[in-house]
Design a protein around this motif. Structure first.
Motif: not given
Length: 800
Positions: A353-368
């Protein structure tokens, strides 16, 4: 030593096996061995390990008992086997029965890297698990990162929400299969699934990037220079192509990590060897089930971007540790950066649930993926030093495997030790073993503080640990110490306060299985700072120590920390403080005015600083070896104005040390130190002559790598000289021939190997860390064994 009862000739026996024996295929091994010997009976897991009943021919039982040790699974560790006669039961063929609960006294096996068989399956187009990124068996896969309770059964893991398909259930219930009771077992039909998404929530079509699947599409993004967040075993990670300067620079900028080196991952050893020299020992460490990050000497012609590890001659490489990483790197013939998914100094993200807020500023894509992570587990870091693998950070692959404590601790009460402020771990001690937590991190970050409190409660619940004693560092302001004092008051438990450097030495003793009753050693504890018994700041100490007590016999010269904590981040302050303590400004300006160092220091706010030195305001003295390294590095122009991460100046200064000077130059060219005495009579390491030689080399234009080598050799020589003086006949440690090396400074490979070799040449037995870090990551183990030793001594005095 394992305590094993004498074998008995009986037609039936009850056998208890303790250690790391759950989740590693131990019961199927017992089943196979029992059937091979024609025995009847049963085996089961419970809270104390593995319990089994065997009956049949006495000689067959003896062969079976020997084979338990000789043929145990690769990930298993037997600590104790208890055998006792039993009444024969009306039993049929040997069988595996359901687990029992009870108090959790067995160990949790660490997460293990993908085994050879599973790796072969995911690349076999005809295998059922072809390209399945969560393939595992009893020889590999997640453990600590998914387990929520003991016994380690599927219902007690984050896999309980994935119902087994018929094919997986057949494997899971068949003792002949290597997936028998492999709790995370799954496949394409019934298990977790990986998805590639945009972190901004916008729609995307992964099939535009690959002909295979989302995992392979992530590889395409990496090849195109994108930053991808990846949900790994124990948390999210950031990845980018390590050979692309633009990608590395963008990751550094977004992550706010300007200089600290990044970890790397490569598809296989061949890729790593294109960039680093890899010895046989290093190759074995890289390919071990723990699969840590291993510090390797970089090849001069490396193609990894210089921004990966600025100012260093080493690169931290690891091999893929999950099928997802193996599959993602299948087409990647160059290394990737793979670093923790967080902003600098924050704990790694594990919550989807925190991926967008915490990681979205750094990575443009996420393999989850949709398998929950039970707890954060960072990558472990190791290095071959003095010919031995040594842990610099103990986490994935190692924690929380219990450490067997030396003889004498069998009756110790349960202890909870809270660790230090930096590189924090905590430790649960009971029943002759210590469970050191995974690496938590630096407690000056609020998110890490929250994570620390959660992890403490988590481990106490997971291992059903009921502390009878608590242990904290002597420093009154450590957050870990404050929490320990609060909980001691709330629980009504006795609290042991432990001097920082005594804890370092005790951890080294426990790491080397030195018995509780063994005579004291001379401990050398070298680090940045620790609170001393005299309320002063220590950091370069020679202690006559055992588990119960420590006596300070020698030290480094106390020098002011100008600005207090700022001195830890701005090396020039330590350079100035040392020069003023050794020669004063007038002499320095008169003799060394031509140096660029003089011009730099003259431009600082000297009047204010000199006032601080004169009054002692915000300038407490500290006998710190770490700050001496900072001072010398700053003088040589390394990280002079400000460091970007802890230990940077010393690390970069070590990296520059000239190998030829270290190996071949005459010892007389090493910088000289003296060993006079303080007014108190305590011998100390005096660096005046070193500073004169170093400043003279700067005037001569001596290359900084030669300066670094001469400093390291000179410091090693004087450390050994101090040891010889303290251990001479009639001296305070007269007759002591065993020396323990601890503290973060001894993670400096050059200094460690120089000191160890010279001590051995002088006839000393050298102990050093292996299983727990020499840095503050090992403090909790030292605190725990000291508290246990004190409790046992108190019980002896009471006659208990």
């Amino acid at each position: 030593m394992s305590a094993v009862m004498q074998p008995v000739a009986a037609q039936a026996e009850r056998i208890r096996v303790q250690g790391l024996v759950q989740g590693v295929g131990f019961r199927p091994t017992v089943w196979r061995l029992a059937r091979r010997e024609g025995l009847r009976g049963w085996v089961r897991n419970d809270g104390d390990g593995v319990d089994l009943h065997v009956q049949g021919d006495a000689a067959a039982i003896e062969r079976f008992a020997r084979a338990l040790r000789d043929e145990m699974p690769a990930l298993a560790r037997i600590d104790r086997v208890i055998r006792r006669p039993a009444v024969p039961e009306d039993a049929g063929d040997f069988r595996i029965v359901d687990s029992e609960g009870g108090a959790a006294r067995t160990g949790v096996v660490p997460d293990a890297a993908t085994c050879t068989d599973c790796r072969a399956e995911i690349f076999d187009p005809f295998a059922r698990r072809y390209r399945y990124p969560f393939t595992n068996c009893t020889h590999c896969g997640p453990r600590l990162s998914i387990v929520e309770a003991i016994p380690y059964d599927r219902a007690h893991t984050t896999m309980r929400g994935f119902a087994l398909c018929d094919d997986c259930r057949d494997e899971y219930t068949s003792p002949q299969d290597r997936r028998f009771h492999a709790q995370p077992v799954a496949c394409h039909a019934c298990g977790p699934r990986a998805r590639l998404l945009r972190t901004d929530g916008a729609a995307m079509a992964a099939d535009m990037l690959t002909m295979l699947d989302d995992v392979d599409a992530a590889c395409t993004l990496l090849q195109r220079g994108e930053i991808v967040a990846i949900k790994g075993l124990g948390g999210y990670q950031f990845a980018c192509d390590a050979t692309r300067a633009d990608a590395v620079a963008r990751l550094r900028d977004r992550k706010r990590r300007p200089r600290k080196p990044f970890a790397l991952m490569a598809r296989d050893l061949d890729v790593i060897r294109r960039h680093c020299a890899v010895s046989d020992d290093e190759a074995a460490l890289l390919a071990s089930p723990a699969a840590p990050v291993v510090l390797l000497v970089a090849d001069g012609a490396r193609r990894v971007d210089d921004g990966v590890a600025p100012g260093l001659r080493t690169l931290g490489f690891m091999l893929p540790n999950t099928p997802l990483h193996h599959l993602m790197l299948r087409r990647m013939d160059r290394p990737i950066v793979l670093t923790s998914g967080n902003l600098a100094d924050e704990p790694q993200c594990i919550d989807d649930a925190e991926v967008g807020a915490r990681l979205g500023r750094i990575a443009d894509y996420v393999l989850t993926h949709d398998r929950p992570i039970a707890r954060r587990v960072d990558d472990s870091v190791a290095r071959i030093v003095d010919g031995v693998p040594r842990l610099l950070r103990r986490a994935r692959g190692y924690a929380p495997a219990p450490l067997r404590l030396p003889a004498g601790f069998e009756r110790a009460p349960a202890v909870l030790a809270y660790g230090g402020e930096l590189k924090n771990t905590f430790c649960l001690l009971r029943a002759g073993e210590a469970i050191v937590s995974h690496h938590v991190g630096d407690l000056d970050n609020p998110r890490t503080q929250e994570d620390y409190r959660r992890a403490l409660a988590d481990y106490e619940q997971l291992f059903e640990h009921r502390a009878e004693w608590l242990a904290v560092d002597l420093h009154p302001d450590y957050r870990s110490s404050r929490l320990g004092r609060e909980q001691a008051a709330a629980r009504g438990l006795p609290l042991a306060t432990v001097q920082h450097h005594h804890a370092h030495v005790a951890a080294c003793l426990a790491d080397n299985e030195v018995a509780l009753a063994a005579p004291p050693v001379l401990g050398i504890a070298l680090d940045g700072l620790g609170y001393g018994d005299d309320d002063a700041l220590w950091g370069g100490e020679f202690l006559l120590a055992d588990y119960r007590a420590a006596r300070r016999l020698g030290t480094f010269k106390p020098v002011a920390l100008i600005g207090g904590d700022r001195a830890m981040r701005e090396p020039w302050r330590n350079t100035y403080a040392h020069l003023m303590a050794e020669m004063g400004w007038a002499r320095f300006a008169n003799d060394y005015a031509e140096l660029e160092l003089h011009r730099f220091l003259a431009a600082q706010s000297r009047a204010l600083i000199d006032g601080m030195l004169a009054s002692g305001t915000q300038a407490p003295p500290a006998s710190s070896c770490g700050r001496l390294f900072d001072a010398v590095a700053g003088a040589a122009g390394i990280c002079r104005e400000r460091t970007q991460y802890e230990g940077q100046a010393a690390i970069e200064f070590e990296a520059l040390a000239d190998a030829g000077t270290l190996a071949d130059a005459d010892d007389t060219l090493a910088y000289p130190f003296a060993v006079p005495r303080l007014k108190s009579g305590l011998p100390y390491i005096e660096p005046l002559a070193m500073w004169q030689a170093l400043l003279g080399d700067l005037i001569l234009g001596t290359p900084v790598p030669v300066i670094s080598a001469r400093f390291h050799k000179g410091l090693a020589k004087v450390i050994v000289a101090m040891v010889r003086q303290l251990c001479a006949d009639g001296a305070p440690a007269g007759g002591v021939r065993r020396v323990a090396l601890s503290g973060g400074v001894f993670q400096n490979r050059v200094l460690h190997e120089q000191v160890a070799a010279r001590l051995r040449a002088a006839g000393f037995d050298v102990l050093a860390h292996r299983q727990v870090p020499a840095n503050d990551g090992g403090l909790s183990l030292g605190q725990a064994v000291i508290a246990a030793a004190r409790a046992l001594s108190a019980a002896e005095r009471r006659g208990e």
